[in-house]
Design a protein around this motif. Structure first.
Motif, mmCIF file in Angstrom:
data_model
loop_
_atom_site.group_PDB
_atom_site.id
_atom_site.type_symbol
_atom_site.label_atom_id
_atom_site.label_comp_id
_atom_site.label_asym_id
_atom_site.label_seq_id
_atom_site.Cartn_x
_atom_site.Cartn_y
_atom_site.Cartn_z
ATOM 1 N N LEU A 120 -5.114 -15.257 -25.185
ATOM 2 C CA LEU A 120 -5.713 -16.529 -25.568
ATOM 3 C C LEU A 120 -7.173 -16.371 -25.988
ATOM 4 N N PHE A 121 -7.909 -15.580 -25.234
ATOM 5 C CA PHE A 121 -9.344 -15.518 -25.482
ATOM 6 C C PHE A 121 -9.786 -14.248 -26.208
ATOM 7 N N GLU A 122 -8.851 -13.328 -26.389
ATOM 8 C CA GLU A 122 -9.181 -12.059 -27.031
ATOM 9 C C GLU A 122 -9.802 -12.238 -28.414
ATOM 10 N N PRO A 123 -9.301 -13.154 -29.251
ATOM 11 C CA PRO A 123 -9.832 -13.274 -30.621
ATOM 12 C C PRO A 123 -11.343 -13.488 -30.674
ATOM 13 N N ALA A 124 -11.934 -14.044 -29.609
ATOM 14 C CA ALA A 124 -13.375 -14.317 -29.642
ATOM 15 C C ALA A 124 -14.188 -13.073 -29.303
#
Lengths: 318, 96
Positions: B72-76
């Motif tokens: 969920l937060f990896e892209p950031a």
């Protein structure tokens, strides 16, 4: 999940706690962590709720309006504290009804101190001063415990608790500056509440079965004996200011350790009360059960009313 | 447990003063929104902690799953160019 995977998750979990990271309800946690927290947090909630009873006994007989509004506010706070703690416990996946059921059936415990009677007005002073004093000592370290909802609830509780202790001490102070008879009343209350207050901080470290694991999870940050010593060290000078005597012949300032030495605690009495044989165990539990059962029709009626209202809204919308 | 119905759970958000956002304060049980508001007043604002209360039935909240935090937060995580410190400017440039 394989055993190896669980072990891996456990290691990540323990490391998180070691780094002082908080655990939140939806995070993975070992089953034992969940169970231990449900047990301790619900016991804590039950203690707040049952703790209203000994004090409630004196609301209608408080000696002045000032004392009465303060006592009412304190008892209301305790209800509030119980509610913060119950809802924090529910985040671990147990329902409120189950929690109540455990209390009412005797499966869950609450703090034994509330099984002692409040026979004079001075008992209200002693409870605020000693029982809330011991509770604060227990609770302050919990503000930084590892389980997020518990820590947050404790921050709120601790903020509100200090008024409780001050109002109790003020009652004691007034009595001690009053007539000889009033001072005797304060002394008598100290005599009866001193030892149970020391027991409130739990069995000695060598007899406490949960301490080691709880320290690791930061569910406990100081041992029972450390907390007890802290309580004694800060309370004895307060008794001196009141001019009344702590009922312990062995109590003596120890220059070398910088702490008070104190006498043997009667642990037989403690375990007797824990097992249900204290002066008011039956009465307290029965009062709770009655309140719950007699309130059932009100709960049902409120629910029926809400259902009817929402049905009406739906009909109007159509 | 018998077949008794529990009052639904509500999440309570309180704005402590104007200018601040509503913050999650905790939860409580109530039969409807109105009762949730009244109970929230007594449970969470006994010492003037708020000027506004929101109540939301807990079952209406959809929460992300912390087990999927990675995806969920990896892209950031690899987008450092979203931060001002990513850009190299000479020290003489002021007010930037």
């Amino acid at each position: 999940m394989s055993e190896k995977e669980v072990k891996n998750l456990e290691e990540i979990f323990e490391a998180k706690i070691a780094r002082d990271e908080k655990i939140e309800p939806k995070d993975w946690m070992p089953e034992k962590y969940r169970k231990t927290h449900i047990r301790q947090m619900s016991q804590h909630a039950h203690s707040e709720i049952v703790g209203m009873l000994p004090e409630g006994n004196w609301i209608s007989r408080a000696p002045s309006l000032r004392r009465k509004v303060a006592l009412l506010a304190k008892v209301q706070d305790e209800a509030g504290h119980g509610l913060y703690l119950y809802s924090a416990t529910e985040t671990l996946g147990i329902s409120r009804d189950e929690l109540y059921e455990q209390l009412h059936s005797g499966k869950a415990k609450y703090s034994s101190i509330f099984n002692y009677p409040t026979i004079t007005w001075a008992d209200i002073g002693a409870i605020g001063w000693l029982v809330d004093g011991a509770a604060i000592i227990n609770q302050v370290p919990l503000c930084s415990t590892s389980f997020g909802p518990y820590a947050r609830a404790m921050v709120r509780v601790c903020k509100e608790e200090s008024f409780h202790q001050r109002q109790g001490y003020e009652i004691m102070l007034t009595l001690c500056n009053g007539t000889e008879e009033q001072k005797q009343m304060a002394q008598d209350a100290l005599n009866r509440w001193w030892w149970p207050s020391l027991m409130m901080l739990g069995p000695t470290d060598d007899a406490s079965t949960h301490t080691e694991q709880s320290m690791k999870w930061k569910l406990k940050r100081k041992t029972n004996d450390e907390l007890r010593q802290q309580f004694i060290d800060q309370t004895v000078p307060q008794a001196d200011i009141l001019g009344i005597t702590v009922p312990d012949e062995d109590l003596k300032w120890n220059e070398e350790t910088g702490h008070y030495d104190f006498g043997e605690i009667n642990w037989d009495e403690f375990w007797q009360v824990v097992k249900g044989h204290g002066p008011c165990n039956k009465e307290r539990l029965q009062t709770r059960v009655n309140a719950w059962e007699n309130g059932e029709w009100v709960r049902d009626a409120a629910l029926a009313y809400a259902e009817k209202q929402s049905e009406r809204k739906v009909k109007q919308a159509i | 447990m018998e077949n008794k119905k529990e009052w639904p759970l509500w999440e309570i958000f309180v704005r402590s003063k104007n200018g601040l956002e509503h913050r999650h304060f905790g939860s409580l049980h109530a039969t409807d929104a109105e009762m949730a508001l009244e109970n929230a007043r007594d449970v969470y604002t006994r010492r003037s902690e708020g000027v506004s209360i929101w109540v939301v039935e807990s079952s209406n909240i959809t929460a992300s799953n912390p087990d999927h935090n990675g995806e969920l937060f990896e892209p950031a995580q690899d987008k450092v160019y979203r931060h001002p410190t990513f850009y190299d400017l000479p020290d003489e440039v002021k007010h930037m």
